[in-house]
Design an enzyme around this catalytic site. Sequence first.
Site, mmCIF file in Angstrom:
data_model
loop_
_atom_site.group_PDB
_atom_site.id
_atom_site.type_symbol
_atom_site.label_atom_id
_atom_site.label_comp_id
_atom_site.label_asym_id
_atom_site.label_seq_id
_atom_site.Cartn_x
_atom_site.Cartn_y
_atom_site.Cartn_z
ATOM 1 N N ASP A 10 -32.164 -117.854 70.215
ATOM 2 C CA ASP A 10 -32.008 -116.465 70.636
ATOM 3 C C ASP A 10 -31.774 -115.533 69.448
ATOM 4 O O ASP A 10 -31.307 -115.952 68.384
ATOM 5 C CB ASP A 10 -30.791 -116.332 71.566
ATOM 6 C CG ASP A 10 -31.030 -116.953 72.934
ATOM 7 O OD1 ASP A 10 -32.047 -117.633 73.125
ATOM 8 O OD2 ASP A 10 -30.162 -116.748 73.808
ATOM 9 N N HIS A 61 -35.334 -110.882 75.132
ATOM 10 C CA HIS A 61 -33.865 -110.926 75.089
ATOM 11 C C HIS A 61 -33.293 -109.532 74.812
ATOM 12 O O HIS A 61 -32.362 -109.385 74.032
ATOM 13 C CB HIS A 61 -33.438 -111.934 74.017
ATOM 14 C CG HIS A 61 -31.990 -112.339 74.052
ATOM 15 N ND1 HIS A 61 -31.268 -112.514 75.215
ATOM 16 C CD2 HIS A 61 -31.121 -112.619 73.038
ATOM 17 C CE1 HIS A 61 -30.027 -112.868 74.916
ATOM 18 N NE2 HIS A 61 -29.903 -112.923 73.613
ATOM 19 N N HIS A 65 -29.803 -105.682 72.265
ATOM 20 C CA HIS A 65 -28.781 -106.724 72.349
ATOM 21 C C HIS A 65 -27.392 -106.135 72.114
ATOM 22 O O HIS A 65 -26.501 -106.782 71.570
ATOM 23 C CB HIS A 65 -29.076 -107.830 71.320
ATOM 24 C CG HIS A 65 -28.410 -109.145 71.612
ATOM 25 N ND1 HIS A 65 -27.087 -109.385 71.309
ATOM 26 C CD2 HIS A 65 -28.871 -110.279 72.184
ATOM 27 C CE1 HIS A 65 -26.787 -110.624 71.677
ATOM 28 N NE2 HIS A 65 -27.855 -111.180 72.214
ATOM 29 N N HIS A 163 -29.175 -119.996 67.766
ATOM 30 C CA HIS A 163 -29.552 -118.656 67.293
ATOM 31 C C HIS A 163 -30.267 -118.740 65.955
ATOM 32 O O HIS A 163 -29.680 -119.255 64.982
ATOM 33 C CB HIS A 163 -28.306 -117.771 67.188
ATOM 34 C CG HIS A 163 -27.634 -117.551 68.508
ATOM 35 N ND1 HIS A 163 -26.791 -118.485 69.055
ATOM 36 C CD2 HIS A 163 -27.737 -116.543 69.408
ATOM 37 C CE1 HIS A 163 -26.388 -118.049 70.243
ATOM 38 N NE2 HIS A 163 -26.936 -116.875 70.476
HETATM 39 ZN ZN ZN Z 1 -28.213 -113.219 72.526
#
Ligand code: ZN
Length: 212
Positions: A10, A61, A65, A163
Amino acid sequence: MPAEVTLTFDNGPDPATTPRVLDALAARGLRATFFVVGEQLARARGLAERAHAEGHWIGNHTWTHRAPFGRLDDVSAPHREIERTQALIGGLAHPDRLFRPVGGGGELGPHVLTPETVAVLVAGGYTCALWNAVPGDWRDPHGWVERALAQCRAHARPLLVLHDLPTGAMDQLERFLDAALAEGIRFTQALPEACLPIVRGEVVRPLDRLGG
Ligand SMILES: [Zn+2]
């Protein structure tokens, strides 16, 4: 029996980190899903193109964010953040239009979705991809590996969140992958159904505990 584990990355793409993640996956013949942040994608689209070309799936995503939608006092944010990012992903998108909400530390709860978010996902035919294993790579760039292995052993069907960010955590990705493979863990690209409360715009699991 060792688990079958789904890998997701992510918050990228990141010019310093994503190429190394792609190299590590390619060297082992593994495929994953990259849930990209629109602002990052705008700066490093070539990395998402490479991931897509190498057989990885690209999901949405959000654009900024900045926080879980349930913690933003902004009912128009879901539409703006999701649709703008999906437009930029364009032809790189998985056909199921994968979307992962911002979790704000990995907890699932009523902060994750809002009724407005669900409306956008349903109207747009999106698939909402949650998670069940968050080893906290960003807060513990070395020790996450042992936690991830423990979570993979403990869960029947782990969907792991890592990540591709320059935290240093991805320096340990190869160590994690090789340790997992050595103990017989298999990796699959398929997303476990239990983590998909909305599939191609259809709500298939209760959303009340997620704020939807
Ligand atoms: Zn995230």
